[in-house]
Enzyme design. Structure first.
Site, PDB file in Angstrom:
ATOM      1  CB  SER A 129      -0.719  -0.079   0.989  1.00 58.08           C
ATOM      2  OG  SER A 129      -1.264   1.341   1.203  1.00 58.08           O
ATOM      3  CE1 TYR A 142      -4.597  -1.608   4.882  1.00 54.20           C
ATOM      4  CE2 TYR A 142      -3.137   0.649   4.418  1.00 54.20           C
ATOM      5  CZ  TYR A 142      -3.992  -0.963   3.423  1.00 54.20           C
ATOM      6  OH  TYR A 142      -4.468  -1.000   2.081  1.00 54.20           O
TER       7      TYR A 142
HETATM    8  P1  NAP Z   1     -11.067  -5.881   0.081  1.00 53.84           P
HETATM    9  O1  NAP Z   1     -12.204  -6.247  -1.124  1.00 53.84           O
HETATM   10  O2  NAP Z   1     -11.078  -5.826   1.502  1.00 53.84           O
HETATM   11  O3  NAP Z   1     -10.705  -7.960  -0.336  1.00 53.84           O
HETATM   12  C1  NAP Z   1      -9.173  -8.309  -0.108  1.00 53.84           C
HETATM   13  C2  NAP Z   1     -10.180  -9.443  -0.244  1.00 53.84           C
HETATM   14  O4  NAP Z   1      -9.134 -10.575   0.148  1.00 53.84           O
HETATM   15  C3  NAP Z   1     -10.947 -10.495   0.052  1.00 53.84           C
HETATM   16  O5  NAP Z   1     -11.897 -11.119  -0.715  1.00 53.84           O
HETATM   17  C4  NAP Z   1     -10.777 -11.679   1.132  1.00 53.84           C
HETATM   18  O6  NAP Z   1     -11.797 -12.233   1.668  1.00 53.84           O
HETATM   19  C5  NAP Z   1      -9.426 -11.235   1.396  1.00 53.84           C
HETATM   20  N1  NAP Z   1      -8.866 -11.709   2.782  1.00 53.84           N
HETATM   21  C6  NAP Z   1      -9.005 -11.422   3.847  1.00 53.84           C
HETATM   22  N2  NAP Z   1      -7.902 -11.787   4.805  1.00 53.84           N
HETATM   23  C7  NAP Z   1      -7.408 -13.285   4.249  1.00 53.84           C
HETATM   24  C8  NAP Z   1      -7.204 -14.293   4.740  1.00 53.84           C
HETATM   25  N3  NAP Z   1      -7.086 -14.055   5.933  1.00 53.84           N
HETATM   26  N4  NAP Z   1      -7.004 -14.927   3.995  1.00 53.84           N
HETATM   27  C9  NAP Z   1      -6.874 -15.524   2.855  1.00 53.84           C
HETATM   28  N5  NAP Z   1      -8.148 -14.027   2.591  1.00 53.84           N
HETATM   29  C10 NAP Z   1      -8.483 -13.531   2.612  1.00 53.84           C
HETATM   30  O7  NAP Z   1      -9.526  -5.581  -0.330  1.00 53.84           O
HETATM   31  P2  NAP Z   1      -9.019  -4.696  -1.346  1.00 53.84           P
HETATM   32  O8  NAP Z   1      -9.404  -3.345  -1.915  1.00 53.84           O
HETATM   33  O9  NAP Z   1      -8.871  -5.185  -2.651  1.00 53.84           O
HETATM   34  O10 NAP Z   1      -7.728  -4.647  -1.440  1.00 53.84           O
HETATM   35  C11 NAP Z   1      -6.541  -5.615  -1.978  1.00 53.84           C
HETATM   36  C12 NAP Z   1      -5.223  -5.675  -1.412  1.00 53.84           C
HETATM   37  O11 NAP Z   1      -4.955  -4.263  -1.613  1.00 53.84           O
HETATM   38  C13 NAP Z   1      -4.901  -5.686   0.288  1.00 53.84           C
HETATM   39  O12 NAP Z   1      -3.475  -6.331   0.306  1.00 53.84           O
HETATM   40  C14 NAP Z   1      -5.055  -3.816   0.898  1.00 53.84           C
HETATM   41  O13 NAP Z   1      -4.316  -3.828   1.822  1.00 53.84           O
HETATM   42  C15 NAP Z   1      -4.572  -3.537  -0.138  1.00 53.84           C
HETATM   43  N6  NAP Z   1      -5.143  -2.119  -1.117  1.00 53.84           N
HETATM   44  C16 NAP Z   1      -6.145  -1.627  -1.117  1.00 53.84           C
HETATM   45  C17 NAP Z   1      -6.277  -0.734  -1.352  1.00 53.84           C
HETATM   46  C18 NAP Z   1      -7.773   0.453  -2.081  1.00 53.84           C
HETATM   47  O14 NAP Z   1      -7.958   1.283  -2.210  1.00 53.84           O
HETATM   48  N7  NAP Z   1      -8.699  -0.833  -2.093  1.00 53.84           N
HETATM   49  C19 NAP Z   1      -5.092   0.594  -1.535  1.00 53.84           C
HETATM   50  C20 NAP Z   1      -3.968   0.266  -0.868  1.00 53.84           C
HETATM   51  C21 NAP Z   1      -4.157  -1.247  -0.769  1.00 53.84           C
HETATM   52  P3  NAP Z   1     -12.868 -12.110   3.141  1.00 53.84           P
HETATM   53  O15 NAP Z   1     -13.919 -10.700   1.923  1.00 53.84           O
HETATM   54  O16 NAP Z   1     -14.515 -13.264   2.794  1.00 53.84           O
HETATM   55  O17 NAP Z   1     -12.325 -11.615   4.578  1.00 53.84           O
END
Ligand code: NAP
Length: 245
Positions: A129, A142
């Site tokens: 991130s 985080y």
């Molecule tokens: P998201 O919409 O919350 O999706 C995350 C996915 O990871 C969900 O399907 C979740 O499953 C799964 N997950 C959570 N905990 C897990 C575990 N312990 N084992 C296996 N799977 C797990 O998040 P996203 O926004 O797509 O984020 C993806 C990555 O990008 C993350 O690492 C996040 O920190 C990073 N990121 C996101 C943003 C943003 O603005 N969106 C910005 C910077 C970085 P469940 O739904 O079943 O919990």
């Protein structure tokens, strides 16, 4: 692209976009998430595992290799966010965030790297991130967990370079996923794009929230042979939000 990609957190958001992007190149994809979500796309097989559990990760990596074949690409995308001021943060929130965001990257990378080292081939990409490098009020745990994931992946890249295995980081900024939308007020994305001087939060110079596909494209590039001379890199995909991209 050919080979097998294992993507964690592939059930929704960025992980799902990464899994689809790999599948469209012709790769076979193991989509790992807490629940085995059917991705509904040819070439994608869903597996259930909690990346915070080393035993579950070892098991699923073995299962993927015996059912699909040798993993050529690992994309660490699973992550969780618990927002709130440090003085109000519980021990459990801190532990959970580190268990998934830092521990999950360690568990999956170790399990896959052991196999890649023996084959002297493979690529690892960790989705961290932009919060890893910029102080943000309400996101201390985080941000710290993501800084750990970034530092871990770079050091792993140094260890694995003699085997021809590359390890890189993609650092997204605000990206339109369920995780991001949970942070929005009823005003939607506009305050995120505009920023807020009162909380020292820069806006997004390019004037938009990223789509998950914007992040997936960066992961795909770093995983591809076009990036064959790139390792230990930290690629920011944040529309300039950290004024460094
Ligand atoms: P998201 O919409 O919350 O999706 C995350 C996915 O990871 C969900 O399907 C979740 O499953 C799964 N997950 C959570 N905990 C897990 C575990 N312990 N084992 C296996 N799977 C797990 O998040 P996203 O926004 O797509 O984020 C993806 C990555 O990008 C993350 O690492 C996040 O920190 C990073 N990121 C996101 C943003 C943003 O603005 N969106 C910005 C910077 C970085 P469940 O739904 O079943 O919990």
């Amino acid at each position: 692209m050919t080979g097998i990609a294992l993507v964690t957190g592939a059930g929704q958001g960025i992980g799902r976009a990464v899994a689809l992007a790999f599948a469209r190149t012709g790769m076979r994809v193991a989509a790992v998430d807490l629940k085995a979500n059917d991705a509904g796309h040819d070439g994608i097989t869903a597996y259930a595992a909690d990346v915070a559990s080393p035993a579950q990760v070892d098991e699923v990596v073995g299962e993927v290799e015996s059912s699909l074949g040798p993993i050529t690409v690992l994309a660490n995308v699973a992550g969780i966010l618990r927002a709130g001021p440090v003085v109000e943060m519980s021990d459990l929130d801190w532990q959970d965030v580190f268990a998934v965001n830092a521990g999950g990257v360690f568990h999956a990378s170790r399990a896959v790297a052991r196999r890649m080292v023996a084959r002297r081939a493979g690529v690892i990409v960790t989705v961290s991130s932009n919060a890893a490098g910029v102080p943000r009020a309400g996101l201390a745990a985080y941000a710290a967990s993501k800084a750990a994931a970034t530092a871990f992946t770079k050091s792993l890249g140094l260890e694995l370079a003699p085997y021809g295995i590359r390890c890189n980081v993609v650092a997204p900024g605000s990206t339109d996923t369920p995780m991001q939308r949970a942070l929005w007020t009823e005003a939607g994305p506009d305050p995120v794009i505009a920023g807020d001087l009162a909380t020292y939060r820069t806006g997004i110079p390019l004037g938009r929230i990223a789509e998950p596909e914007d992040v997936a494209d960066a992961v795909l590039f770093l995983a591809s042979d076009r990036a064959r001379h790139i390792t230990m890199h930290d690629l920011y995909v944040d529309g300039g939000a950290t004024l460094r991209a």
